[in-house]
Design an enzyme around this catalytic site. Structure first.
Site, mmCIF file in Angstrom:
data_model
loop_
_atom_site.group_PDB
_atom_site.id
_atom_site.type_symbol
_atom_site.label_atom_id
_atom_site.label_comp_id
_atom_site.label_asym_id
_atom_site.label_seq_id
_atom_site.Cartn_x
_atom_site.Cartn_y
_atom_site.Cartn_z
ATOM 1 C CG ASP A 1 56.463 18.490 30.810
ATOM 2 O OD1 ASP A 1 56.424 19.467 31.552
ATOM 3 O OD2 ASP A 1 57.661 17.419 30.584
ATOM 4 C CD GLU B 1 59.912 21.736 35.589
ATOM 5 O OE1 GLU B 1 59.840 21.273 36.444
ATOM 6 O OE2 GLU B 1 59.942 21.067 34.692
ATOM 7 C CD GLU B 2 60.629 20.337 31.069
ATOM 8 O OE1 GLU B 2 61.693 19.179 32.306
ATOM 9 O OE2 GLU B 2 59.261 20.074 31.576
ATOM 10 C CG ASP C 1 55.112 20.521 35.302
ATOM 11 O OD1 ASP C 1 54.698 19.918 34.470
ATOM 12 O OD2 ASP C 1 56.912 20.589 35.662
HETATM 13 ZN ZN ZN Z 1 56.582 19.660 33.116
#
Ligand code: ZN
Length: 461
Positions: free
Chosen positions: A297, A331-332, A359
């Site tokens: 991830d 993104e997180e 993802d």
């Molecule tokens: Zn991710």
């Protein structure tokens, strides 16, 4: 004699309709292309060794020094791969830092004094003072239970201990059923006067690794520190509270929210030979959490996207449409990378045919989710047989991803879906390291993505 009629019939159909033989030839060509992509990806394992280099840099928390080093690595690697254009796109990102001190210790107890719990601050949390927060603990299982505590919550540490529901087939559903404790627990507990929250880690693996992730405060709400606790210690704390409800815990966190800072999306493309203005994006998010190195991830997803273009170069495939790899930053936490990319596309009049995201970890291929109108979905579904050599069993309507899902106007948004049974073992924890990735699983996924991108490029939508 009995066989002659169908054979004759087939011959007549073929003579009257030459398209059928053509499309059969085309299908055979495409199937052999899929075989070639699988064989090349599995044999060379180029992406797997790229991931090794990337993970050696360390975790890629938005705004961190490591993340900038990783961005430089990706830019250099794309340039060496010989694409037509590679560039960095500047974006402001959050700059939360964990700090060195993270401790939860039982500090008043007849039985468990000085017992330390395995914890990690949640992303975006404020820290504590150096002395820490010392308070008794109330265990709850839901946000609604926090609300109902009212006065009783004042001055307490709220321990959110609802389990990841292991009975569900799809671990994404189990995750979805527990993650509100992590994202919203501190905000809700702050409303009723609690001083901190501890949240049971949202994971499918029974170990003691804390699994971090983003948490959000309310706009003008009270900001209290939030940490996650490993499952084994969550169970320990729960049983200790049964035995001794008045025990006290001291929580020390040195994490800090710093002002937003400069970072970059990394973008590279191979120009289309016939329709260069029609863009197919393939991407992932380049930031990660900081406890492992973000191998699944989403370092692995980014590497798969990069290797799609590299495979095209290695096999001298000249796509009809432009294939663009986008590694989105942040993104997180706040998806500022995706927002920046889309704002630029809008202002520059960029036209997307399709966009694909990886993802969900780099595990064995299963299928593709497609967000598109029904005719487009049917067309993409008609390619499933061609994708079979890459391990793809299905193509369904479904969500694409947090980043490409924001691209409007594309005819199809796609999410690569590998097997999800083990994903939450690693997710956001120290378990998410290079060694947790299997080269065959990663490379098969790359081949599946490359083949679908190739079909989109050659056949259009
Ligand atoms: Zn991710």
């Amino acid at each position: 004699v009995r066989c002659a009629v169908p054979i004759l019939f087939t011959l007549v159909v073929i003579i009257l309709n030459p398209d059928i033989t053509l499309s059969q030839d085309n299908n055979m060509l495409l199937s052999s292309r899929a075989e070639q992509l699988v064989q090349t990806a599995l044999r060379d394992q180029k992406g797997y060794f790229w991931l090794k280099e990337l993970c050696a840099i360390g975790p890629r928390l938005s705004g961190s020094q490591n993340s900038l080093q990783a961005i430089a690595w990706a830019e250099k690697t794309m340039r060496h791969s010989g694409w037509d254009r590679v560039w960095l796109q500047q974006v402001m990102v959050p700059n939360w830092k964990r700090g060195l001190r993270e401790q939860a210790m039982i500090s008043r107890s007849s039985f468990f004094l000085k017992k330390q719990l395995a914890i990690a601050a949640l992303g975006g949390s404020v820290g504590t003072s150096a002395a820490g927060i010392c308070a008794s603990v109330i265990e709850v299982k839901s946000l609604a239970e926090i609300d109902s505590l009212k006065e009783k919550a004042k001055g307490k540490i709220i321990f959110l201990n609802r389990s990841f529901d292991r009975s569900k087939f799809n671990p994404n559903d189990s995750y979805g059923g527990a993650v509100d404790q992590r994202t919203r627990g501190a905000a809700r507990a702050g409303r009723v006067g609690a001083v901190a929250v501890l949240v049971r880690s949202v994971t499918s693996k029974y170990d003691n690794a804390p699994h971090t992730g983003v948490m959000y405060y309310e706009e003008n709400g009270t900001r209290i520190p939030a940490a996650t606790v490993g499952q084994i210690d969550a169970d320990f704390l729960s049983s200790a509270l049964l035995q001794e409800p008045n025990l006290e815990l001291t929580l020390r966190l040195s994490c800090k929210i710093n002002p937003d800072t400069i970072s970059y999306n990394v973008i590279g493309e191979i120009a289309g030979s016939e329709f260069p203005e029609e863009i197919i994006v393939v991407g992932g998010h380049f930031d990660s959490w900081d406890l492992g190195c973000g191998a699944h991830d989403d370092g692995g997803g980014c590497i798969q996207a990069m290797e799609v273009l590299d495979l095209f170069r290695r096999l001298a495939i000249k796509p009809k449409r432009t294939i663009r790899c986008v590694l989105f930053m942040d993104e997180e936490q706040h998806q500022t990378g995706a927002e920046r990319y889309i704002a630029w596309c809008d202002s520059a009049g960029q036209k997307h045919l399709a966009a694909m995201e990886s993802d969900r970890g780099v595990l064995t291929p299963r299928g593709f989710n497609v967000d598109a109108d029904s005719l487009v979905l049917i067309k993409i579904q008609s390619w499933q047989k061609i994708l079979e050599p890459t391990g793809i069993d299905w193509i369904r309507a479904g969500g694409s991803g947090a980043d490409v899902g924001k691209i409007k106007g594309a005819k199809a948004l796609l999410g690569y879906v590998p097997d999800s049974q083990r994903y939450y073992d690693f997710h956001h924890s120290a378990n998410d390291v290079f060694e947790a990735v299997h080269p065959r699983e990663l490379e098969l996924g790359t081949a599946a993505m490359a083949m679908l991108v190739f079909l989109l490029s050659e056949e259009g939508l």
